[in-house]
Scaffold this motif. Structure first.
Motif, PDB file in Angstrom:
ATOM      1  N   ARG A  62       0.844  -1.200   0.000  1.00 48.70           N
ATOM      2  CA  ARG A  62       0.000   0.000   0.000  1.00 48.70           C
ATOM      3  C   ARG A  62       0.878   1.247   0.000  1.00 48.70           C
ATOM      4  NH1 ARG A  62      -3.398   3.771  -0.200  1.00 48.70           N
ATOM      5  NH2 ARG A  62      -5.414   3.723   0.869  1.00 48.70           N
ATOM      6  N   HIS A  64       1.080   5.650  -0.355  1.00 47.98           N
ATOM      7  CA  HIS A  64       0.303   6.835   0.019  1.00 47.98           C
ATOM      8  C   HIS A  64      -0.234   7.559  -1.210  1.00 47.98           C
ATOM      9  CE1 HIS A  64      -1.026  10.059   2.602  1.00 47.98           C
ATOM     10  NE2 HIS A  64      -0.328  10.944   1.903  1.00 47.98           N
ATOM     11  N   ASP A  68       4.721   8.101  -4.085  1.00 43.49           N
ATOM     12  CA  ASP A  68       5.197   7.145  -3.083  1.00 43.49           C
ATOM     13  C   ASP A  68       5.361   5.761  -3.718  1.00 43.49           C
ATOM     14  OD1 ASP A  68       5.916   6.135  -0.563  1.00 43.49           O
ATOM     15  OD2 ASP A  68       3.841   5.593  -0.099  1.00 43.49           O
ATOM     16  N   ARG A 199       1.433  13.096   7.627  1.00 48.22           N
ATOM     17  CA  ARG A 199       1.469  12.775   6.204  1.00 48.22           C
ATOM     18  C   ARG A 199       0.655  11.543   5.869  1.00 48.22           C
ATOM     19  NH1 ARG A 199       4.317   9.485   2.799  1.00 48.22           N
ATOM     20  NH2 ARG A 199       4.684  10.271   0.664  1.00 48.22           N
ATOM     21  N   GLU A 200       0.800  10.481   6.646  1.00 49.00           N
ATOM     22  CA  GLU A 200       0.118   9.227   6.344  1.00 49.00           C
ATOM     23  C   GLU A 200      -1.389   9.351   6.456  1.00 49.00           C
ATOM     24  OE1 GLU A 200       2.767   9.551   8.214  1.00 49.00           O
ATOM     25  OE2 GLU A 200       4.222   8.581   6.857  1.00 49.00           O
ATOM     26  N   LYS A 201      -1.863  10.357   7.197  1.00 44.30           N
ATOM     27  CA  LYS A 201      -3.302  10.517   7.372  1.00 44.30           C
ATOM     28  C   LYS A 201      -3.884  11.627   6.497  1.00 44.30           C
ATOM     29  CE  LYS A 201      -3.426   8.811  12.142  1.00 44.30           C
ATOM     30  NZ  LYS A 201      -3.830   9.117  13.550  1.00 44.30           N
ATOM     31  N   HIS A 203      -4.997  12.965   3.107  1.00 46.33           N
ATOM     32  CA  HIS A 203      -5.377  12.473   1.787  1.00 46.33           C
ATOM     33  C   HIS A 203      -5.940  13.594   0.911  1.00 46.33           C
ATOM     34  CE1 HIS A 203      -4.676   8.610   3.574  1.00 46.33           C
ATOM     35  NE2 HIS A 203      -5.684   8.765   4.429  1.00 46.33           N
ATOM     36  N   GLU A 206      -4.466  14.379  -2.803  1.00 45.81           N
ATOM     37  CA  GLU A 206      -3.431  13.380  -3.071  1.00 45.81           C
ATOM     38  C   GLU A 206      -3.821  12.499  -4.261  1.00 45.81           C
ATOM     39  OE1 GLU A 206      -0.513  12.998  -1.999  1.00 45.81           O
ATOM     40  OE2 GLU A 206      -0.360  13.974  -0.046  1.00 45.81           O
TER      41      GLU A 206
END
Length: 771
Positions: A62, A64, A68, A199-201, A203, A206
């Protein structure tokens, strides 16, 4: 494919993949994760039991966002992914990845870029100030094609000293362009993904499935939500439009609109579809893996009842892992150039849009020259221009120039009407056309007299050329009819020249109908007058059923020997090249450029006269009438044709008679359309502005753009008969050169081979069934 063959292929593939290591596919959403996991599960169930332990599983990584994904593949944390062609270009150019396969749809390997809006609200020419949704930043159908179109048409203005994003922010009132980045908030303001400082949360805006307006389905969803006025996406989304979506329509390039299913004729252009990338040292394994899963789960897969590779509905999504519209995956040849994988035109477009950063070539005009004489004139031109700098690029023929322009090595060249057909087939566009008898010379601010009333077209298109001048329609066909003058020739949009056949006056036995088996002189292969129109009076007139419709081959059999620069065989035997060498012919013999002294209109006259030693001459010359008298006089004064005057020559008429050399209007082989300057679509504005400024008088300069005799030749860069260059970018090729001529060219090349057409066909989107 038989069951035995398929089994052998699968076992071979599995053995190659038996490294004990998982094949890691990069995913961009939770739904893709689900589909990928199911692929892994089903693959293990259908492979022979003895190979499962050594094969390992498909692992789903998976990411981002698409960037990525590319980075994970680069650093060996994932192995492959299917990406938009815009991201593919970045992955290869900036991150060192390689392309291993392309998605192929019913329409081929390309996508149409379409603009969609609610019915009756917009047209493509008036989008400034609207709100827009795009499938992805720097993607083919949501960014590259539409912005290339808007820039080429000058609807969107871009100062290339600023980022393109700056111009787009000023053009649209608000946008959602997933993947554009936080540095241009105006282009993300309509997006609806979750925002977070982590960053990971985060969206929001993106390029992943967690942004609701991501990809073409998301861009259309953005439009349908009511927060935007126009959406830019690919045509594949339109193929399955429902009845409830018929309140929307496509915006066509000409300002009209069309229904959603009319994308083949109403689109902003086409470009490559998705492709699969991997690391360079992993491409063989990736190709084998793709071949395996396609043979098992593709449209014709033996196990497609268990799992369908190109279907996403069972996972409550669309276009997961691959586009649902994919018919099959086309494996790319090893070591294939990226420009040939994505297309020369597309790569040139990305370079023009700044995908590799700013380039010096963006501020230059690179003119293609086909001989040393043209290069000399071009270099003097470069010293006298007062606009963008001019760089002179060396080529060896007009066809070579078309190739260089497609490859973004050169920007512009002047082509004859036959070669403009090649340019059209190669995706180049017209900029200006040469105008030969435009108007008589007169002081500024006095009355200007048009020779042809159809020059009104030029005035309507570019009135600035006639600033301060009054127009008089005195010599129009209508006026001449009123004066009782006969009008016998059809007109093109711009004044043409005449193709003529010329012979020496004392060779009375030579007629247009008895040329077979004689020696002939032609300006060059594919020339409108000396090749195309001529064929109708020679090889095209023969009633021989066994005669090939290939004109090039037919000419070989028709004439005894010739000089037709650019041809071969006996069509080159009269040519002499650049310099007579002791014991043989000269350098550049039969070259399709002025380095062959028998090339072009003046060269054809040299050929008819023969070289000064009295050898290598023809019985008849095929050329254009423009500057004919001047060229004869020049050759006499320069020592090549000493003692020859215009009265020593006569024209061969189609009816078998001969006529005085000045009688070309009544005795000719047909009308030759004007030469046209061509370029890539993104360079039209730059080349047009450059040529406009080049024609403006320069104080103290003696350089003449439309004169060539001082360089020892004629028609260098432009025909010497040119008065000025008329902008034609608003017209298509057929409108410029005339329907009848265009149809003649098209019919000829339906059965006459030309290598350049083969090269350009490779750059088009055609559907080919898998082998």
């Amino acid at each position: 494919m038989t069951a035995m063959t398929a089994t052998i292929l699968i076992l071979t593939t599995v053995s190659l993949l038996s490294t004990g290591k998982k094949f890691r596919w990069c995913t961009l959403s939770d739904l893709e994760q689900r589909k990928c996991a199911e692929l892994s599960k089903v693959l293990l169930n259908v492979l022979p039991p003895a190979t499962i332990s050594s094969f390992g599983r498909v692992s789903c990584i998976r990411a981002h966002n698409t960037h990525d994904c590319i980075e994970k593949i680069r650093v060996n944390k994932a192995d492959a992914a299917s990406l938009d062609a815009g991201d593919v270009y970045s992955a290869v150019k900036l991150y060192g990845l390689t392309v291993v396969a392309k998605e192929v749809y019913v329409e081929g390997t390309c996508m149409f870029a379409v603009a969609v809006a609610r019915r009756g609200e917009l047209n493509i020419q008036k989008l400034k100030g609207t709100r827009s949704c795009h499938n992805g930043a720097r993607w083919t159908s949501g960014w590259n094609i539409p912005f290339g179109f808007l820039l080429a048409k000058k609807y969107l203005m871009w100062d290339e000293n600023q980022p393109l994003t700056h111009a787009i922010s000023g053009y649209f009132n608000a946008s959602c362009i997933p993947g554009i980045g936080i540095t241009t908030p105006q282009l993300c303001i309509l997006c609806q993904g979750q925002k977070s400082y982590i960053r990971e949360k985060n969206h929001f805006c993106e390029s992943s499935g967690d942004e609701p307006f991501y990809a073409s389905e998301g861009a259309f969803r953005c439009l349908k939500s009511g927060i935007a006025d126009v959406a830019f996406l690919d045509h594949l989304t339109m193929r399955n439009a429902t009845e409830s979506e018929q309140e929307y329509e496509l915006l066509c390039p000409d300002g009209s609109t069309a229904s959603l299913n009319a994308y083949a004729t109403c689109n902003l252009g086409h470009g490559p579809g998705h492709a699969i990338v991997t690391r360079y040292n992993f491409q063989k394994i990736t190709k084998k893996f793709l071949t395996l899963i396609q043979n098992l789960f593709g449209k014709k897969g033996k196990e497609k009842a268990r799992f369908e590779l190109f279907t996403s509905a069972p996972f409550s999504g669309k276009n997961l892992l691959f586009h649902d519209a994919t018919q099959y995956l086309q494996v790319v040849e090893e070591e294939a150039e990226l420009s040939h994988v994505l297309g020369l035109d597309y790569v040139a477009l990305l370079q023009a849009l700044g995908h590799e950063g700013s380039s010096l070539s963006n501020s230059l005009v690179r003119w293609c020259c086909i001989s040393s004489a043209e290069l000399q004139k071009c270099e003097e031109w470069a010293l006298n221009v007062k606009s963008d700098p001019l760089v002179c690029v060396q080529a060896d023929s007009m066809i070579n120039c078309i190739e260089l322009i497609k490859n973004n090595v050169a920007d512009a060249v002047t082509l004859d009407a036959t070669h403009t057909y090649f340019a059209k087939k190669c995706g180049l566009v017209p900029v200006v056309a040469e105008c030969y008898v435009a108007f008589v010379s007169c002081p500024p601010h006095e009355k200007i007299i048009l020779v042809d009333d159809l020059m009104q077209l030029v005035y309507l298109a570019t009135p600035s050329l006639f600033s301060g001048l009054m127009l008089q329609d005195k010599f129009s066909p209508k006026a001449r009819r009123e004066e009782g003058q006969e009008i016998s020739t059809p007109r093109t949009a711009l004044p043409p020249t005449f193709a003529v056949a010329l012979a020496k006056k004392n060779d009375k036995h030579i007629k247009i109908h008895n040329l077979e088996g004689r020696r002939s002189c032609h300006s060059h292969v594919y020339s409108p007058g000396g090749w195309l129109l001529l064929s109708q009076y020679t090889v095209g007139a023969l009633e021989n059923e066994s005669l090939s419709c290939n004109i090039s081959s037919a000419f070989q059999d028709f004439f005894w020997k010739s000089c037709m620069p650019g041809a071969n065989g006996n069509l080159c035997k009269v040519c002499i090249g650049q310099k007579e060498m002791e014991g043989g012919k000269g350098l550049a013999r039969c070259a399709a450029n002025h380095n062959e002294r028998y090339y072009g209109n003046m060269g054809t006259l040299r050929c008819l006269l023969g070289d000064p030693s009295g050898r290598n001459f023809g019985d008849v010359a095929f050329l254009e009438h423009h500057n004919l008298l001047q060229n004869i006089e020049y050759l006499e004064s320069s020592g090549w044709g000493t003692g020859n005057t215009p009265s020593d020559f006569e024209l061969l008429c189609p009816d078998g008679h001969r006529a005085a050399i000045e009688d070309w209007k009544a005795c000719n082989l047909g009308l030759v359309p004007p030469n046209i300057v061509v370029t890539r679509s993104m360079a039209v504005s730059k080349v047009n502005d450059f040529l406009r400024q080049s024609q403006e008088p320069s104080l103290g300069s003696t350089f003449q753009l439309f004169q060539s005799q001082q360089y020892g030749e004629s028609d260098l860069l432009f025909k010497d008969a040119t008065h000025y260059l008329a902008p034609t970018s608003h017209l298509d090729y057929e409108a410029i050169i005339g329907t009848s001529f265009f149809q003649l060219v098209e019919s000829v090349f339906n059965c006459t081979h030309a290598d350049i057409l083969d090269i350009c066909r490779q750059d088009t989107c055609t559907y080919a069934a898998p082998h």
